[in-house]
Scaffold this motif. Structure first.
Motif, PDB file in Angstrom:
ATOM      1  N   PRO A  84     -15.303  14.140  -0.398  1.00 41.77           N
ATOM      2  CA  PRO A  84     -16.086  13.495   0.673  1.00 41.77           C
ATOM      3  C   PRO A  84     -15.191  12.735   1.631  1.00 41.77           C
ATOM      4  O   PRO A  84     -14.223  12.072   1.225  1.00 41.77           O
ATOM      5  CB  PRO A  84     -17.016  12.545  -0.097  1.00 41.77           C
ATOM      6  N   GLY A  85     -15.486  12.816   2.914  1.00 44.86           N
ATOM      7  CA  GLY A  85     -14.659  12.192   3.934  1.00 44.86           C
ATOM      8  C   GLY A  85     -14.538  10.691   3.806  1.00 44.86           C
ATOM      9  O   GLY A  85     -13.600  10.087   4.333  1.00 44.86           O
ATOM     10  N   GLU A  86     -15.489  10.066   3.108  1.00 45.72           N
ATOM     11  CA  GLU A  86     -15.464   8.609   2.970  1.00 45.72           C
ATOM     12  C   GLU A  86     -14.502   8.131   1.887  1.00 45.72           C
ATOM     13  O   GLU A  86     -14.218   6.938   1.789  1.00 45.72           O
ATOM     14  CB  GLU A  86     -16.873   8.099   2.630  1.00 45.72           C
ATOM     15  N   CYS A  87     -13.981   9.063   1.079  1.00 42.18           N
ATOM     16  CA  CYS A  87     -13.183   8.648  -0.077  1.00 42.18           C
ATOM     17  C   CYS A  87     -11.981   7.795   0.307  1.00 42.18           C
ATOM     18  O   CYS A  87     -11.759   6.717  -0.251  1.00 42.18           O
ATOM     19  CB  CYS A  87     -12.710   9.877  -0.854  1.00 42.18           C
ATOM     20  N   SER A  88     -11.190   8.279   1.264  1.00 42.84           N
ATOM     21  CA  SER A  88      -9.971   7.547   1.623  1.00 42.84           C
ATOM     22  C   SER A  88     -10.287   6.169   2.179  1.00 42.84           C
ATOM     23  O   SER A  88      -9.578   5.197   1.903  1.00 42.84           O
ATOM     24  CB  SER A  88      -9.150   8.348   2.639  1.00 42.84           C
ATOM     25  N   VAL A  89     -11.350   6.070   2.957  1.00 42.16           N
ATOM     26  CA  VAL A  89     -11.721   4.775   3.533  1.00 42.16           C
ATOM     27  C   VAL A  89     -12.175   3.820   2.436  1.00 42.16           C
ATOM     28  O   VAL A  89     -11.755   2.654   2.388  1.00 42.16           O
ATOM     29  CB  VAL A  89     -12.817   4.945   4.594  1.00 42.16           C
ATOM     30  N   GLU A  90     -13.034   4.289   1.553  1.00 41.80           N
ATOM     31  CA  GLU A  90     -13.544   3.429   0.475  1.00 41.80           C
ATOM     32  C   GLU A  90     -12.428   3.010  -0.468  1.00 41.80           C
ATOM     33  O   GLU A  90     -12.380   1.853  -0.923  1.00 41.80           O
ATOM     34  CB  GLU A  90     -14.656   4.152  -0.278  1.00 41.80           C
ATOM     35  N   ARG A  91     -11.518   3.933  -0.764  1.00 39.90           N
ATOM     36  CA  ARG A  91     -10.405   3.589  -1.647  1.00 39.90           C
ATOM     37  C   ARG A  91      -9.502   2.541  -0.990  1.00 39.90           C
ATOM     38  O   ARG A  91      -9.052   1.592  -1.648  1.00 39.90           O
ATOM     39  CB  ARG A  91      -9.593   4.828  -1.996  1.00 39.90           C
ATOM     40  N   ALA A  92      -9.222   2.715   0.298  1.00 32.90           N
ATOM     41  CA  ALA A  92      -8.378   1.746   0.992  1.00 32.90           C
ATOM     42  C   ALA A  92      -9.036   0.369   1.011  1.00 32.90           C
ATOM     43  O   ALA A  92      -8.357  -0.660   0.837  1.00 32.90           O
ATOM     44  CB  ALA A  92      -8.091   2.228   2.410  1.00 32.90           C
ATOM     45  N   LYS A  93     -10.335   0.330   1.218  1.00 36.95           N
ATOM     46  CA  LYS A  93     -11.051  -0.946   1.213  1.00 36.95           C
ATOM     47  C   LYS A  93     -10.888  -1.639  -0.147  1.00 36.95           C
ATOM     48  O   LYS A  93     -10.612  -2.847  -0.220  1.00 36.95           O
ATOM     49  CB  LYS A  93     -12.532  -0.729   1.522  1.00 36.95           C
ATOM     50  N   LYS A  94     -11.024  -0.883  -1.225  1.00 36.34           N
ATOM     51  CA  LYS A  94     -10.853  -1.449  -2.558  1.00 36.34           C
ATOM     52  C   LYS A  94      -9.427  -1.954  -2.760  1.00 36.34           C
ATOM     53  O   LYS A  94      -9.199  -3.024  -3.340  1.00 36.34           O
ATOM     54  CB  LYS A  94     -11.193  -0.403  -3.619  1.00 36.34           C
ATOM     55  N   GLY A  95      -8.445  -1.169  -2.290  1.00 38.96           N
ATOM     56  CA  GLY A  95      -7.060  -1.575  -2.439  1.00 38.96           C
ATOM     57  C   GLY A  95      -6.731  -2.825  -1.645  1.00 38.96           C
ATOM     58  O   GLY A  95      -6.028  -3.722  -2.121  1.00 38.96           O
ATOM     59  N   LEU A  96      -7.253  -2.898  -0.424  1.00 41.79           N
ATOM     60  CA  LEU A  96      -7.014  -4.078   0.409  1.00 41.79           C
ATOM     61  C   LEU A  96      -7.658  -5.322  -0.198  1.00 41.79           C
ATOM     62  O   LEU A  96      -7.066  -6.414  -0.192  1.00 41.79           O
ATOM     63  CB  LEU A  96      -7.557  -3.827   1.816  1.00 41.79           C
ATOM     64  N   GLU A  97      -8.858  -5.174  -0.707  1.00 46.20           N
ATOM     65  CA  GLU A  97      -9.533  -6.313  -1.335  1.00 46.20           C
ATOM     66  C   GLU A  97      -8.797  -6.760  -2.598  1.00 46.20           C
ATOM     67  O   GLU A  97      -8.696  -7.954  -2.881  1.00 46.20           O
ATOM     68  CB  GLU A  97     -10.983  -5.948  -1.640  1.00 46.20           C
TER      69      GLU A  97
END
Length: 310
Positions: A242-255
């Motif tokens: 899913p196209g949202e995977c990289s964005v969601e993963r980055a958000k988790k990593g940044l948090e």
């Protein structure tokens, strides 16, 4: 790096056709290479808008017109290619757009937000692979550093081609202060068969796993900054996640970085955004918006690789 803020580091493997010529599949990426100048321009505009200082690790041969046969260098003994220097893109007459980018330094230096220019080798030689001797590494790094110095630059940072780490002492001897290490996943840093790594990467992406955050590792006078996450393109099979995977993963990593005061190190190849530029640049911008919000909340700061040495 003395306060407790999290750190966001972004490094870009800037290589065009130099990254694939030895695998004999340049044609598979030709359209993306041709789109790369526009991608670089778009990235620079986004980095200015969100005040992102990135590390652009460039293959220095992008700045050199290939007007000689590299007779002063010895070819590494790689099992997948007969003669490294006989197979160079420029030697074989590829279109200039695929391997020559004299405009690159001027564009990066024109950014309002300062961009760091580091190295990704001279010819994208895989320094950690069997067949790359210390002599090969010394020649590769010496030419790369001299090329940047001819453009008034003193490189501090290095990204190993294909993340294949080797001859780190040669980097240190040539004034390199920091390098990007392998991503901080067990399957990337452990001695596991290469065939296992792609499915592990795919699963991490598909399940939106939280990326690791890291701290610098000192190795006898040079710092390693391990990677946290690759920003995946909409190509090479990644379009099936899913196209949202990289964005969601980055958000988790940044948090996670904000909570722990550690580093979230995102990286990718600019040309990989050239397959679907509008789509992938939009996805990346969503990550930069998250970075911007956390910076405004004073929870993280953006630090290019070279600043770790300071």
């Amino acid at each position: 790096m003395t306060d407790n803020k999290g750190i966001f580091t972004l490094s870009l493997d800037t290589e065009l056709a130099w990254g694939m010529f030895d695998k004999d599949n340049v044609g598979d990426y030709e359209n993306a290479y041709r789109n790369t100048p526009d991608v670089v321009d778009h990235l620079c505009n986004m980095f200015d808008e969100y005040d992102i200082s990135a590390t652009w690790a460039i293959v220095s041969h992008l700045l050199m017109d290939c007007d000689k046969a590299h007779t002063d260098r010895t070819s590494p003994n790689f099992e997948w290619i007969d003669d490294w220097f006989a197979e160079l893109p420029c030697v074989n007459g590829f279109d200039d757009v695929l391997w020559f980018a004299p405009w690159l330094i001027d564009r990066l230096q024109a950014c309002e937000t300062a961009q760091e220019i580091g190295l990704h080798g001279s010819t994208h030689m895989q320094l950690g692979a069997d067949g790359c001797s210390r002599q090969h590494a010394e020649e590769e790094i010496d030419v790369a550093v001299k090329t940047l110095r001819e453009h008034g630059l003193e490189p501090k940072s290095f990204v190993f081609p294909r993340n294949d780490v080797g001859h780190v002492d040669v980097l240190r001897e040539h004034g390199i202060k920091v390098y990007r290490g392998r991503d901080a996943y067990w399957y990337e840093r452990a001695s596991v068969p290469n065939i296992i790594k792609p499915p592990c990467r795919f699963v991490d992406e598909a399940v939106r796993g939280t990326p690791p955050v890291t701290e610098p590792i000192e190795h006898n006078g040079i710092l390693e900054i391990p990677g946290s996450q690759t920003f995946r393109p909409s190509h090479d099979g990644w379009q099936y996640t899913p196209g949202e995977c990289s964005v969601e993963r980055a958000k988790k990593g940044l948090e996670r970085a904000a909570r722990t005061g550690k580093t979230f190190h995102l990286w990718f190849h600019p040309f990989n955004l050239g397959h679907s530029p509008e789509k992938d640049c939009h996805r990346l911008e969503r990550i930069l918006m998250i970075v911007d919000e956390l910076v405004r909340e004073d929870l993280i700061k953006c630090v290019p690789m070279g600043e770790y040495s300071e």
